[in-house]
Design an enzyme around this catalytic site. Structure first.
Site, PDB file in Angstrom:
ATOM      1  N   GLY A   1      37.156  44.932  40.772  1.00  0.00           N
ATOM      2  CA  GLY A   1      36.665  44.148  39.643  1.00  0.00           C
ATOM      3  C   GLY A   1      37.875  43.683  38.886  1.00  0.00           C
ATOM      4  O   GLY A   1      38.522  44.464  38.210  1.00  0.00           O
ATOM      5  N   HIS A   2      38.244  42.426  39.042  1.00  0.00           N
ATOM      6  CA  HIS A   2      39.446  41.913  38.389  1.00  0.00           C
ATOM      7  C   HIS A   2      39.046  41.084  37.181  1.00  0.00           C
ATOM      8  O   HIS A   2      38.376  40.072  37.293  1.00  0.00           O
ATOM      9  CB  HIS A   2      40.270  41.082  39.385  1.00  0.00           C
ATOM     10  CG  HIS A   2      40.833  41.910  40.506  1.00  0.00           C
ATOM     11  ND1 HIS A   2      41.462  41.379  41.597  1.00  0.00           N
ATOM     12  CD2 HIS A   2      40.852  43.255  40.687  1.00  0.00           C
ATOM     13  CE1 HIS A   2      41.852  42.361  42.397  1.00  0.00           C
ATOM     14  NE2 HIS A   2      41.483  43.509  41.871  1.00  0.00           N
TER      15      HIS A   2
ATOM     16  N   ASP B   1      42.744  49.198  38.635  1.00  0.00           N
ATOM     17  CA  ASP B   1      42.515  48.869  37.222  1.00  0.00           C
ATOM     18  C   ASP B   1      43.796  48.856  36.404  1.00  0.00           C
ATOM     19  O   ASP B   1      43.799  49.183  35.219  1.00  0.00           O
ATOM     20  CB  ASP B   1      41.492  49.828  36.596  1.00  0.00           C
ATOM     21  CG  ASP B   1      40.229  49.888  37.435  1.00  0.00           C
ATOM     22  OD1 ASP B   1      39.697  48.820  37.743  1.00  0.00           O
ATOM     23  OD2 ASP B   1      39.813  51.002  37.813  1.00  0.00           O
TER      24      ASP B   1
ATOM     25  N   GLN C   1      42.481  47.307  44.198  1.00  0.00           N
ATOM     26  CA  GLN C   1      42.708  48.758  44.064  1.00  0.00           C
ATOM     27  C   GLN C   1      44.204  49.022  43.800  1.00  0.00           C
ATOM     28  O   GLN C   1      44.880  48.146  43.278  1.00  0.00           O
ATOM     29  CB  GLN C   1      42.233  49.517  45.306  1.00  0.00           C
ATOM     30  CG  GLN C   1      40.722  49.546  45.480  1.00  0.00           C
ATOM     31  CD  GLN C   1      40.163  48.316  46.142  1.00  0.00           C
ATOM     32  OE1 GLN C   1      40.641  47.873  47.159  1.00  0.00           O
ATOM     33  NE2 GLN C   1      39.120  47.755  45.565  1.00  0.00           N
TER      34      GLN C   1
ATOM     35  N   LYS D   1      45.822  43.896  37.237  1.00  0.00           N
ATOM     36  CA  LYS D   1      46.327  42.896  38.182  1.00  0.00           C
ATOM     37  C   LYS D   1      45.721  41.522  37.912  1.00  0.00           C
ATOM     38  O   LYS D   1      46.410  40.511  38.022  1.00  0.00           O
ATOM     39  CB  LYS D   1      45.995  43.309  39.626  1.00  0.00           C
ATOM     40  CG  LYS D   1      46.683  44.582  40.071  1.00  0.00           C
ATOM     41  CD  LYS D   1      46.270  44.975  41.483  1.00  0.00           C
ATOM     42  CE  LYS D   1      44.839  45.455  41.615  1.00  0.00           C
ATOM     43  NZ  LYS D   1      44.511  46.705  40.925  1.00  0.00           N
TER      44      LYS D   1
END
Ligand code: IMP
Ligand code: MG
Length: 404
Positions: free
Chosen positions: A41-42, A14, A209, A17
């Protein structure tokens, strides 16, 4: 030697990225996800809308060639959904890719509940069981799911304990659907990447991650199940060791982590709530409130060295700017002794206390950094021996400063 680059997280995920990949994607012909699965979750904000990608690379909105490498724990049904939502068309999935089945999700939750107090706080997306099955060599790969030969009956033995609750007919229906999604996408990703490079075009590898969640080098056992380091890219994507020339590390200017585990700079109380609300620090996959802490140079130095980072993107500076002052953890005190040895601090049940430098400020932030903010960036560059190239100060694409 080919000129490809990577974007990797330097904390516990988080770091932002997604935004950085979306921002620089235009300099690359193709974007490849190399690790993790739908635990990621991007988030990308584009044209006033918010998109969260769990599997597709964050450049999914940019009409780029997209790769899912063998290192990814792939949920084919979710991939299908994301392809439809983003209208991404040019996607290649490596046939060797590990496939997450509904059984893995079930097992992830079961193992977590067995752990009771000692639970890791996984995302429940079946990531651990998927990679474990791969090591056990019982996992159906993308190519197996897409073939009409595989069926779940062959896994009966292995799953005996779990199957009491699972409907094999339903599982095989899932298989048919998932196979249908995968069939047209399967390509030899390493060869495709090589072909792109041979045409003089570049590929950007997107990590999910962060370094501190790496299965081996992270804060075990509170880690994910794949490698999150740039050094795993040649292996996960089948490229040459010398074909990765630029490594961009993304770091948030404070720290967050979801789930349990080592976090010496954690902040509690009102200040934590303020940063959490300002930074909207809720898991983009699970919605869980993220734990919040100050920037940690000991952990970052460890992550920077392991990743061989060349340049850094510093994110969420606008959030930190909401505070009058902030702290930086410059060293740890481990059982009363000052050290910057991350492994030692995380080795056992040591008493680890952060040693802070205090009184740092960001000040006003718009298209230029204030004197105070510049001082902070220079201190970070000196201590961590990296170059800060990108400063991000908001969710939108244009809230970004490029530094020389
Ligand atoms: P798993 O990857 O679902 O097995 O979860 C293992 C640990 O990694 C848990 O603490 C999760 O919260 C954390 N984790 C996994 N993926 C992410 C991510 O993309 N961002 C932040 N934390 C993550
Ligand atoms: Mg995330």
């Amino acid at each position: 030697m080919y000129d490809n680059s990577a974007v990797v997280g330097l904390q516990w995920g988080d770091e932002g990225k997604g935004k950085i990949v979306d921002l620089i994607a235009d300099d690359y012909y193709a974007i490849a996800r190399f690790n993790g699965g739908a635990n990621a979750g991007h988030t990308v904000i584009a044209n006033g809308s918010k998109y969260v990608f769990h599997l597709l690379p964050s450049a999914a909105l940019k009409n780029k060639k997209l790769f899912i490498s063998q290192g990814v724990a792939l949920d084919p049904i979710l991939l299908d959904e994301e392809m439809r939502l983003s209208s991404a068309k040019d996607v290649s999935v490596d046939p060797r890719c590990s496939v997450v089945t509904p059984l893995d999700k079930e097992m992830d939750r079961e193992i977590e509940s067995m752990r009771g107090e000692k639970r890791i706080g996984t995302t429940g997306r079946g990531i651990g069981p998927c990679y474990a099955e791969r090591a056990l060599r019982v996992l159906p790969r993308a190519t197996d799911v897409a073939s009409d030969e595989f069926d779940f009956n062959s896994l009966m033995k292995f799953y005996e304990r779990f199957l009491a609750r699972v409907d094999v007919k339903e599982m095989n229906e899932w298989l048919k659907r998932a196979g249908g999604v995968l069939k047209p996408l399967l390509k030899d990703v390493p060869s495709e990447i090589r072909m792109i490079n041979e045409e003089g075009k570049r590929v950007l590898f997107e990590g999910s991650q962060g370094a501190l969640l790496d299965i081996i080098y992270g804060t075990y056992p509170h880690v994910t199940s794949s490698s999150t380091l740039a050094t795993s890219i040649p292996y996960y994507c089948g490229i040459g060791l010398k074909d990765l020339t630029g490594i961009i590390g993304v770091m948030k200017c404070y720290t967050t982590r979801v789930g349990g585990g080592f976090f010496p700079t954690e902040i509690k109380g009102e200040l934590c709530k303020k940063l959490r609300e300002e930074g909207r620090e809720y898991g983009s996959t699970t919605g869980r409130a993220r734990r919040i802490g100050w920037l940690d140079f000991v952990a970052l130095m460890y992550a920077i060295k392991l990743n061989n980072v060349d340049e850094v993107a510093l994110t969420k500076v606008d959030v930190l700017a909401k505070l009058d002052e902030f702290n930086i953890c410059e060293a740890y005190s481990v059982n009363g002794e000052e050290t910057t040895d991350f492994l030692r601090a995380t080795a056992g049940n040591e008493e680890v206390k952060p040693v802070y430098s205090r009184g740092w400020k960001i000040g006003e932030i718009n298209s230029k950094l204030s004197g105070d903010a510049m001082k902070f960036v220079e201190h970070l560059e000196d201590e961590l021996r990296v170059k800060v190239r990108i400063v991000s100060y908001g969710e939108e694409r244009d809230k970004v400063i490029f530094l020389e």
